[in-house]
Design a protein around this motif. Sequence first.
Motif, PDB file in Angstrom:
ATOM      1  N   GLY A 635       0.821  -1.210   0.000  1.00  0.00           N
ATOM      2  CA  GLY A 635       0.000   0.000   0.000  1.00  0.00           C
ATOM      3  C   GLY A 635       0.852   1.257   0.000  1.00  0.00           C
ATOM      4  O   GLY A 635       0.513   2.261  -0.626  1.00  0.00           O
ATOM      5  N   TYR A 636       1.977   1.194   0.723  1.00  0.00           N
ATOM      6  CA  TYR A 636       2.880   2.338   0.784  1.00  0.00           C
ATOM      7  C   TYR A 636       3.699   2.497  -0.499  1.00  0.00           C
ATOM      8  O   TYR A 636       3.942   3.616  -0.953  1.00  0.00           O
ATOM      9  CB  TYR A 636       3.836   2.181   1.971  1.00  0.00           C
ATOM     10  N   ASP A 637       4.140   1.401  -1.081  1.00  0.00           N
ATOM     11  CA  ASP A 637       5.145   1.480  -2.145  1.00  0.00           C
ATOM     12  C   ASP A 637       4.582   1.439  -3.564  1.00  0.00           C
ATOM     13  O   ASP A 637       5.155   2.021  -4.471  1.00  0.00           O
ATOM     14  CB  ASP A 637       6.167   0.357  -1.972  1.00  0.00           C
ATOM     15  N   ASP A 638       3.442   0.749  -3.748  1.00  0.00           N
ATOM     16  CA  ASP A 638       2.916   0.622  -5.106  1.00  0.00           C
ATOM     17  C   ASP A 638       2.419   1.949  -5.664  1.00  0.00           C
ATOM     18  O   ASP A 638       2.271   2.090  -6.885  1.00  0.00           O
ATOM     19  CB  ASP A 638       1.773  -0.400  -5.145  1.00  0.00           C
ATOM     20  N   ASN A 639       2.158   2.912  -4.774  1.00  0.00           N
ATOM     21  CA  ASN A 639       1.647   4.206  -5.226  1.00  0.00           C
ATOM     22  C   ASN A 639       2.551   5.359  -4.798  1.00  0.00           C
ATOM     23  O   ASN A 639       2.099   6.505  -4.710  1.00  0.00           O
ATOM     24  CB  ASN A 639       0.226   4.406  -4.699  1.00  0.00           C
ATOM     25  N   SER A 640       3.820   5.038  -4.546  1.00  0.00           N
ATOM     26  CA  SER A 640       4.795   6.085  -4.248  1.00  0.00           C
ATOM     27  C   SER A 640       5.573   6.425  -5.513  1.00  0.00           C
ATOM     28  O   SER A 640       6.264   5.559  -6.069  1.00  0.00           O
ATOM     29  CB  SER A 640       5.768   5.624  -3.164  1.00  0.00           C
ATOM     30  N   PRO A 641       5.510   7.659  -5.994  1.00  0.00           N
ATOM     31  CA  PRO A 641       6.213   8.019  -7.232  1.00  0.00           C
ATOM     32  C   PRO A 641       7.733   7.881  -7.136  1.00  0.00           C
ATOM     33  O   PRO A 641       8.409   7.871  -8.168  1.00  0.00           O
ATOM     34  CB  PRO A 641       5.797   9.475  -7.464  1.00  0.00           C
ATOM     35  N   LEU A 642       8.268   7.744  -5.929  1.00  0.00           N
ATOM     36  CA  LEU A 642       9.706   7.506  -5.804  1.00  0.00           C
ATOM     37  C   LEU A 642      10.107   6.196  -6.478  1.00  0.00           C
ATOM     38  O   LEU A 642      11.273   6.036  -6.874  1.00  0.00           O
ATOM     39  CB  LEU A 642      10.111   7.433  -4.324  1.00  0.00           C
ATOM     40  N   ASN A 643       9.132   5.305  -6.630  1.00  0.00           N
ATOM     41  CA  ASN A 643       9.434   3.964  -7.127  1.00  0.00           C
ATOM     42  C   ASN A 643       9.230   3.790  -8.628  1.00  0.00           C
ATOM     43  O   ASN A 643       9.498   2.712  -9.158  1.00  0.00           O
ATOM     44  CB  ASN A 643       8.592   2.931  -6.363  1.00  0.00           C
ATOM     45  N   TYR A 644       8.773   4.828  -9.325  1.00  0.00           N
ATOM     46  CA  TYR A 644       8.619   4.697 -10.777  1.00  0.00           C
ATOM     47  C   TYR A 644       8.852   6.036 -11.493  1.00  0.00           C
ATOM     48  O   TYR A 644       8.055   6.451 -12.336  1.00  0.00           O
ATOM     49  CB  TYR A 644       7.243   4.120 -11.147  1.00  0.00           C
ATOM     50  N   PRO A 645       9.972   6.721 -11.170  1.00  0.00           N
ATOM     51  CA  PRO A 645      10.260   8.014 -11.825  1.00  0.00           C
ATOM     52  C   PRO A 645      10.495   7.872 -13.323  1.00  0.00           C
ATOM     53  O   PRO A 645      10.329   8.839 -14.067  1.00  0.00           O
ATOM     54  CB  PRO A 645      11.527   8.488 -11.105  1.00  0.00           C
ATOM     55  N   GLU A 646      10.870   6.667 -13.765  1.00  0.00           N
ATOM     56  CA  GLU A 646      11.147   6.443 -15.187  1.00  0.00           C
ATOM     57  C   GLU A 646       9.897   6.605 -16.048  1.00  0.00           C
ATOM     58  O   GLU A 646       9.994   6.725 -17.283  1.00  0.00           O
ATOM     59  CB  GLU A 646      11.747   5.046 -15.388  1.00  0.00           C
ATOM     60  N   LEU A 647       8.714   6.665 -15.414  1.00  0.00           N
ATOM     61  CA  LEU A 647       7.478   6.815 -16.182  1.00  0.00           C
ATOM     62  C   LEU A 647       7.243   8.245 -16.648  1.00  0.00           C
ATOM     63  O   LEU A 647       6.343   8.496 -17.458  1.00  0.00           O
ATOM     64  CB  LEU A 647       6.275   6.355 -15.343  1.00  0.00           C
ATOM     65  N   LEU A 648       8.034   9.189 -16.144  1.00  0.00           N
ATOM     66  CA  LEU A 648       7.819  10.585 -16.525  1.00  0.00           C
ATOM     67  C   LEU A 648       8.072  10.797 -18.012  1.00  0.00           C
ATOM     68  O   LEU A 648       9.144  10.485 -18.520  1.00  0.00           O
ATOM     69  CB  LEU A 648       8.739  11.508 -15.713  1.00  0.00           C
ATOM     70  N   GLN A 649       7.079  11.338 -18.695  1.00  0.00           N
ATOM     71  CA  GLN A 649       7.215  11.703 -20.105  1.00  0.00           C
ATOM     72  C   GLN A 649       6.854  13.163 -20.350  1.00  0.00           C
ATOM     73  O   GLN A 649       7.401  13.798 -21.241  1.00  0.00           O
ATOM     74  CB  GLN A 649       6.320  10.806 -20.972  1.00  0.00           C
ATOM     75  N   GLY A 650       5.926  13.694 -19.559  1.00  0.00           N
ATOM     76  CA  GLY A 650       5.483  15.067 -19.759  1.00  0.00           C
ATOM     77  C   GLY A 650       6.352  16.063 -19.015  1.00  0.00           C
ATOM     78  O   GLY A 650       7.452  15.752 -18.541  1.00  0.00           O
ATOM     79  N   ASN A 651       5.845  17.271 -18.882  1.00  0.00           N
ATOM     80  CA  ASN A 651       6.554  18.368 -18.225  1.00  0.00           C
ATOM     81  C   ASN A 651       6.102  18.453 -16.765  1.00  0.00           C
ATOM     82  O   ASN A 651       4.901  18.447 -16.472  1.00  0.00           O
ATOM     83  CB  ASN A 651       6.251  19.679 -18.942  1.00  0.00           C
ATOM     84  N   TYR A 652       7.097  18.553 -15.868  1.00  0.00           N
ATOM     85  CA  TYR A 652       6.809  18.441 -14.434  1.00  0.00           C
ATOM     86  C   TYR A 652       7.495  19.563 -13.673  1.00  0.00           C
ATOM     87  O   TYR A 652       8.693  19.806 -13.854  1.00  0.00           O
ATOM     88  CB  TYR A 652       7.305  17.077 -13.944  1.00  0.00           C
ATOM     89  N   LEU A 653       6.727  20.261 -12.818  1.00  0.00           N
ATOM     90  CA  LEU A 653       7.262  21.303 -11.939  1.00  0.00           C
ATOM     91  C   LEU A 653       7.033  20.872 -10.496  1.00  0.00           C
ATOM     92  O   LEU A 653       5.899  20.606 -10.086  1.00  0.00           O
ATOM     93  CB  LEU A 653       6.574  22.645 -12.196  1.00  0.00           C
ATOM     94  N   LEU A 654       8.105  20.844  -9.711  1.00  0.00           N
ATOM     95  CA  LEU A 654       8.073  20.426  -8.316  1.00  0.00           C
ATOM     96  C   LEU A 654       8.466  21.609  -7.437  1.00  0.00           C
ATOM     97  O   LEU A 654       9.513  22.232  -7.650  1.00  0.00           O
ATOM     98  CB  LEU A 654       9.042  19.257  -8.115  1.00  0.00           C
ATOM     99  N   VAL A 655       7.633  21.927  -6.434  1.00  0.00           N
ATOM    100  CA  VAL A 655       7.840  23.109  -5.585  1.00  0.00           C
ATOM    101  C   VAL A 655       7.741  22.704  -4.120  1.00  0.00           C
ATOM    102  O   VAL A 655       6.881  21.907  -3.744  1.00  0.00           O
ATOM    103  CB  VAL A 655       6.776  24.186  -5.893  1.00  0.00           C
ATOM    104  N   HIS A 656       8.621  23.255  -3.274  1.00  0.00           N
ATOM    105  CA  HIS A 656       8.533  22.978  -1.835  1.00  0.00           C
ATOM    106  C   HIS A 656       9.151  24.129  -1.044  1.00  0.00           C
ATOM    107  O   HIS A 656      10.015  24.853  -1.549  1.00  0.00           O
ATOM    108  CB  HIS A 656       9.272  21.683  -1.488  1.00  0.00           C
ATOM    109  N   GLY A 657       8.721  24.292   0.195  1.00  0.00           N
ATOM    110  CA  GLY A 657       9.357  25.211   1.133  1.00  0.00           C
ATOM    111  C   GLY A 657      10.305  24.437   2.021  1.00  0.00           C
ATOM    112  O   GLY A 657       9.949  23.367   2.533  1.00  0.00           O
TER     113      GLY A 657
END
Length: 715
Positions: A635-657
């Motif tokens: 439940g924790y890992d199958d839906n964590s994007p840390l585990n499938y970053p290779e799927l990225l194809q589009g444009n992605y903006l990541l923001v954090h404080g």
Amino acid sequence: MKKLLIFFVGFATLVQAQKKDISLEDIWKKGTFRADYMNSLNSMNGDFYSLLNYYEGGSTVDKYSYETLEKVATIVDSKDLNGIQYIESYSFNNDETKLILGTNFKPIFRHSFLGTFYVYDIATKTLSLIGEDIQEPTFSPDSKKIAYAKQNNLYIKDFSNDETVFQITNSGKKNEIINGITDWVYEEEFGFVKAFEWSTDSKNLAYLRFDESKVKTFSMDVYGKGKYPTQEVFKYPKAGEDNAKVTLHIFSLVTNKTAEIMVGEYEYIPRINWTKNADLLAVRTLNRHQNDLKLYFVSASTFDSTLILNETDKAYVDVNDDLTFLEDNSFIWTSEKDGFNHIYHYDKSGKLINQVTKGNWEVTSYYGYNAAKKTIYYQSVENGSINRGVYSISLTGGNKKLLSNTTGTNNAAFSKNLNYFINTFSDVNTPPVYTLRNSDGKVLKTIKDNAALKETIAGYNLSKKEFSIISINGNDLNMYMIKPSNFDATKKYPVLMHQYSGPGSQQVANRWNGANDYWHQMLAQDGYIIVCVDGRGTGFKGRDFKKVTYMNLVKYETEDQIAVAKELAQLPYVDAKRIGIWGWSFGGHMSTNCILKGNDVFAAAIAVAPVTTWRFYDTIYTERYMRTPEENPTGYDDNSPLNYPELLQGNYLLVHGTGDDNVHVQNSYRMIEALVQANKQFEWAMYPDKNHGIYGGNTRLHLYTKMTNFIKNNL
């Protein structure tokens, strides 16, 4: 005739051209669309309320009549107080002869703060210091004493005994022991700070003690403006890790002794409340899975505990503040046990007397019980899950009456005696309207109607927010769509989807605009269609709809948003190659998941302050929906994007404080590293020392400028 037609067409075009476009400065700098709100009022004894009002150089606490809404007295003016320029908070004693006044606040976490507090005697106009850098000073019911916390210990100041101060705990130590104040995770997830309560006879003080010595610490570098950064270190229990050990204690002011109270096996004590019987303390406990809630009555004289009510659920049981004791110590309670959140009445032994409200709809707020009229007041979604109405109903479940507008969002602030309430109404077309009503719902006076804002809005190029239902994965989901004001169904438009999607949340609601709505309108001006859909797991449509995501957070929610995007792609006026999604916090987790798992439909995504693995988030929130990582690793890992970053194809903006004490920047740093190692290009932005809200100065303007530019360049 032809010339006349040309004239009118030209005139209509001119009128349209005169309408202004929304700018980011309008939203985040000028406050152009800021609604006129009522100050938070404090209901007083009788038909009166008080307000904290500010003027240049000072502040006042003023008394008003509910009947006329006119000011009848100034209770205290800061210009008459030595050492206080601005009053930042105030609270009355029971007979309203004294006030606790607060100033010099220093924030700790989301709800907690230190402050300097005084007692003000209204009759003598004298001011007496309680303490500096203290927390949660609270009058005893007899008004002779005040309990407060300082440096993780509890104190009582006795005003009937030469203002003698008694220190009733000595074990307090930063990052080890807390007495009478909650730890970080209780404050954030159970929503309270003050963990002590006076008995109704002022003879006992019940409190919680948090032993967080075994809780692991989290540290944040604070960069500030100095040569070297400092470090903020605090206890933060992440999923599967040790919580603070919480124990219940009662201090007797008669014997000056403290007793530790045993209330069975538990992990959490999310609420303590004294009943109408001065000897009985009501204590709620939860197991670690939060699916077994027990209500105990504890005797302050014998320290015996009696189990009164036990509520269980296959998923989890929510904790709220609806528990209300009647004079006979029977009590009102809300529960989802019939599939929808409703009001119940139990006798003092915990035996069910009756279910007060019933139906395939949810009670969304409980306002109170009028004993003289034997009437309960509440808010619900009886008229549709995107609306809120205010109702009254008898204790036996009869004589139900709508007291507010039928549609839109209505919120009530009742007088202490429940004879009056101020109703706040808004809908998608109407900014907040405040009306004074009697307990039968009759409008006595309109207080504020935001007519000036409506006039301002009329001068801007805004589009209609269209509500509808979309059928996705076997469920009818609430949706709204904002199209460009010059929408042409023969053209194709890019789409930006917005969502939050967290358990029990709601974004699709018939209410007035928030700041993000104006940003969405600004994007619609520039040719974007905005869509928002509340998928499975969101609130106000029953227990099963909300709790279907149990053990698999963001799995079904992600599937729903991807399916929505694919449905939208079939519309003749949607450019299927230009569909994006954005979200904040839980919504940032969702938008990240969508651009990865939905890489065949989403071209762009923005994630602000996202969770990227629930392994990094706190125990109470995460385990409520997921259990521990050891119990539910898939439940924790199958839906964590840390585990499938290779799927990225589009444009992605990541923001954090970087100063986010809630969703730690660790989440984004790990996502960045995962994407780098997958050799995926993306954009990212870090806001130094900013917390989960990412605000302060020009921060929001800068953030939304960045997000706007990203959308225009990539969608």
